[in-house]
Each structure stands twice: as C-alpha cells, then as structure tokens.
Design an enzyme around this catalytic site. Sequence first.
Site, PDB file in Angstrom:
ATOM      1  N   GLY A   1       0.764  -1.242   0.000  1.00  0.00           N
ATOM      2  CA  GLY A   1       0.000   0.000   0.000  1.00  0.00           C
ATOM      3  C   GLY A   1       0.796   1.295   0.000  1.00  0.00           C
ATOM      4  O   GLY A   1       0.294   2.328  -0.430  1.00  0.00           O
TER       5      GLY A   1
ATOM      6  N   ASP B   1      -3.724   2.009  11.658  1.00  0.00           N
ATOM      7  CA  ASP B   1      -5.040   1.859  12.298  1.00  0.00           C
ATOM      8  C   ASP B   1      -4.811   1.455  13.756  1.00  0.00           C
ATOM      9  O   ASP B   1      -4.609   2.307  14.619  1.00  0.00           O
ATOM     10  CB  ASP B   1      -5.839   0.818  11.505  1.00  0.00           C
ATOM     11  CG  ASP B   1      -7.277   0.720  11.976  1.00  0.00           C
ATOM     12  OD1 ASP B   1      -7.615   1.296  13.029  1.00  0.00           O
ATOM     13  OD2 ASP B   1      -8.088   0.068  11.296  1.00  0.00           O
TER      14      ASP B   1
ATOM     15  N   PHE C   1     -13.401   3.030   5.069  1.00  0.00           N
ATOM     16  CA  PHE C   1     -12.346   2.264   4.410  1.00  0.00           C
ATOM     17  C   PHE C   1     -11.928   3.067   3.193  1.00  0.00           C
ATOM     18  O   PHE C   1     -12.759   3.494   2.395  1.00  0.00           O
ATOM     19  CB  PHE C   1     -12.855   0.883   3.992  1.00  0.00           C
ATOM     20  CG  PHE C   1     -11.758  -0.051   3.567  1.00  0.00           C
ATOM     21  CD1 PHE C   1     -11.035  -0.768   4.517  1.00  0.00           C
ATOM     22  CD2 PHE C   1     -11.424  -0.197   2.222  1.00  0.00           C
ATOM     23  CE1 PHE C   1     -10.009  -1.623   4.132  1.00  0.00           C
ATOM     24  CE2 PHE C   1     -10.396  -1.049   1.832  1.00  0.00           C
ATOM     25  CZ  PHE C   1      -9.690  -1.763   2.794  1.00  0.00           C
ATOM     26  N   VAL C   2     -10.628   3.297   3.057  1.00  0.00           N
ATOM     27  CA  VAL C   2     -10.154   4.175   1.984  1.00  0.00           C
ATOM     28  C   VAL C   2      -9.338   3.405   0.942  1.00  0.00           C
ATOM     29  O   VAL C   2      -8.700   2.401   1.259  1.00  0.00           O
ATOM     30  CB  VAL C   2      -9.319   5.351   2.538  1.00  0.00           C
ATOM     31  CG1 VAL C   2     -10.182   6.253   3.404  1.00  0.00           C
ATOM     32  CG2 VAL C   2      -8.112   4.876   3.336  1.00  0.00           C
TER      33      VAL C   2
HETATM   34  P1  5GP Z   1      -3.030  -1.748  11.616  1.00  0.00           P
HETATM   35  O1  5GP Z   1      -2.072  -2.899  11.626  1.00  0.00           O
HETATM   36  O2  5GP Z   1      -2.409  -0.436  12.035  1.00  0.00           O
HETATM   37  O3  5GP Z   1      -4.288  -2.024  12.385  1.00  0.00           O
HETATM   38  O4  5GP Z   1      -3.565  -1.616  10.131  1.00  0.00           O
HETATM   39  C1  5GP Z   1      -2.792  -1.045   9.175  1.00  0.00           C
HETATM   40  C2  5GP Z   1      -2.888  -1.779   7.837  1.00  0.00           C
HETATM   41  O5  5GP Z   1      -4.211  -2.179   7.521  1.00  0.00           O
HETATM   42  C3  5GP Z   1      -2.455  -0.812   6.776  1.00  0.00           C
HETATM   43  O6  5GP Z   1      -1.106  -0.989   6.471  1.00  0.00           O
HETATM   44  C4  5GP Z   1      -3.340  -1.161   5.598  1.00  0.00           C
HETATM   45  O7  5GP Z   1      -2.665  -2.065   4.770  1.00  0.00           O
HETATM   46  C5  5GP Z   1      -4.550  -1.801   6.187  1.00  0.00           C
HETATM   47  N1  5GP Z   1      -5.667  -0.858   6.253  1.00  0.00           N
HETATM   48  C6  5GP Z   1      -6.207  -0.314   7.372  1.00  0.00           C
HETATM   49  N2  5GP Z   1      -7.212   0.513   7.068  1.00  0.00           N
HETATM   50  C7  5GP Z   1      -7.327   0.493   5.718  1.00  0.00           C
HETATM   51  C8  5GP Z   1      -8.189   1.174   4.790  1.00  0.00           C
HETATM   52  O8  5GP Z   1      -9.087   1.970   5.120  1.00  0.00           O
HETATM   53  N3  5GP Z   1      -7.978   0.921   3.462  1.00  0.00           N
HETATM   54  C9  5GP Z   1      -7.016   0.058   3.026  1.00  0.00           C
HETATM   55  N4  5GP Z   1      -6.896  -0.107   1.697  1.00  0.00           N
HETATM   56  N5  5GP Z   1      -6.172  -0.588   3.876  1.00  0.00           N
HETATM   57  C10 5GP Z   1      -6.341  -0.373   5.197  1.00  0.00           C
HETATM   58 MG    MG Z   2      -0.079  -1.209   4.875  1.00  0.00          MG
END
Ligand code: 5GP
Ligand code: MG
Length: 180
Positions: free
Chosen positions: A40, A98, A145-146
């Site tokens: 991403g 997140d 969600f983006v």
């Molecule tokens: P975390 O491990 O901080 O909970 O989540 C981070 C990862 O989840 C990000 O690197 C991303 O790949 C994915 N992610 C979280 N929210 C989104 C979102 O709204 N859209 C997309 N495309 N990926 C997300």
């Molecule tokens: Mg990521």
Amino acid sequence: MLSPLYSESVIADRVREIAERMNADFKNADIVHVIVTLNGSFMFAADLVRQLRFPIVMHFAGATSYTGVERKQLRINAEALPPSFGNKPVILIEDIVDTGNTIGALRQMIAERFASEIKVAALLRRQSGGGKADYYGFTVPAGLFVVGYGLDLDGRYRELRDIKTVGVTTSTAGDARNLC
Ligand code: 5GP
Ligand code: MG
C-alpha cells in the site's frame, strides 16, 4: 461506490510538508535507512523519497492484514531487511496506521536489528485507531475504508491519484476532509 476524500493536490501538499520536516530532522544524518511497507505505501513512498535531501538506503517489507474490507491475521515478510542497520536511524513508511499492529510488529523487528532510532511516517492514521506515527498526513474517520494512492480493495484502485472512501455518502466524506 467511491466518494472523494483527499484530492491529488491536497495529498501532494501534505507529502511535501512531511518531506520538509524530515529534511529538517535528518539534515545532519550521514545515512538513514528507509523501509517501505508493501504493497500500500508504494506511491506515498515514491513521492516522499524523491523530496528527501539526505542520504538514504531503501528497503521493502511486505505486510498484509486485510482481505476486502475485513481484517485478517497480520503477516509480515521481512526477509528483504538487512540483519543489521548498523546503529543508523530507520524511517518506516506506512500507508495507513489503524490499530498500530503492523508498525508495532515491524518496530520490534527493526529494533532487534540495531537501529539507533525508529521514526514512522504514515500518510494516514485512523481516528481512535490507537496507532501512532511521528509524521502523518491525514486522520481518517473511524468507520471509513479508503482506497487509492496505493491503497487497495482486493488489489483494485491502487492506481488512483487521489484517495477515496468505499461505500459512504459524499457528505460524510466532506466532513472528513477537515480532519487533518
Ligand atoms: P493496523 O495494523 O495499524 O491495524 O492496520 C494497518 C494496515 O491495515 C495498513 O497498512 C493497511 O494495509 C490496512 N488498512 C487499514 N485501514 C485500511 C483502509 O481503510 N484501506 C485500506 N486499503 N487498507 C487499510
Ligand atoms: Mg499497509
């Protein structure tokens, strides 16, 4: 249905600001390791590193936690990372923070490999998500969600020049624009 959230020019302005802050913070560094989390962050990283004016060495680490809009178990492929960062600083580039699980796991791996300091640059962070970044562009509201600018939904939409939300009304997205 996709709705606009952050435009190409708004993103470009924020990326420039992040790069300028990094240029000030690392102006005396002789070398800095930059780790890009794939997939991403590829577009954010490409735009960011081209504006850095200190010497960097780039690395790439795969991190996956989503199928569609559902969170699955976190998997990190850190095989491409060097066994040691030689007591030099490391900047971790992430698309969206997140819960912070992804950067938390990577932070630990990096710390074990002799980094002098670890800074996280996230283009986006989720409001109330719990994750922290040292540099970030925008705060995304909890329920959205983006996609776009590197971020995907099952592999789609990474090529978009702007960031959009999936399945929300334009008015909600409009509110979100003021949240950076
Ligand atoms: P975390 O491990 O901080 O909970 O989540 C981070 C990862 O989840 C990000 O690197 C991303 O790949 C994915 N992610 C979280 N929210 C989104 C979102 O709204 N859209 C997309 N495309 N990926 C997300
Ligand atoms: Mg990521």
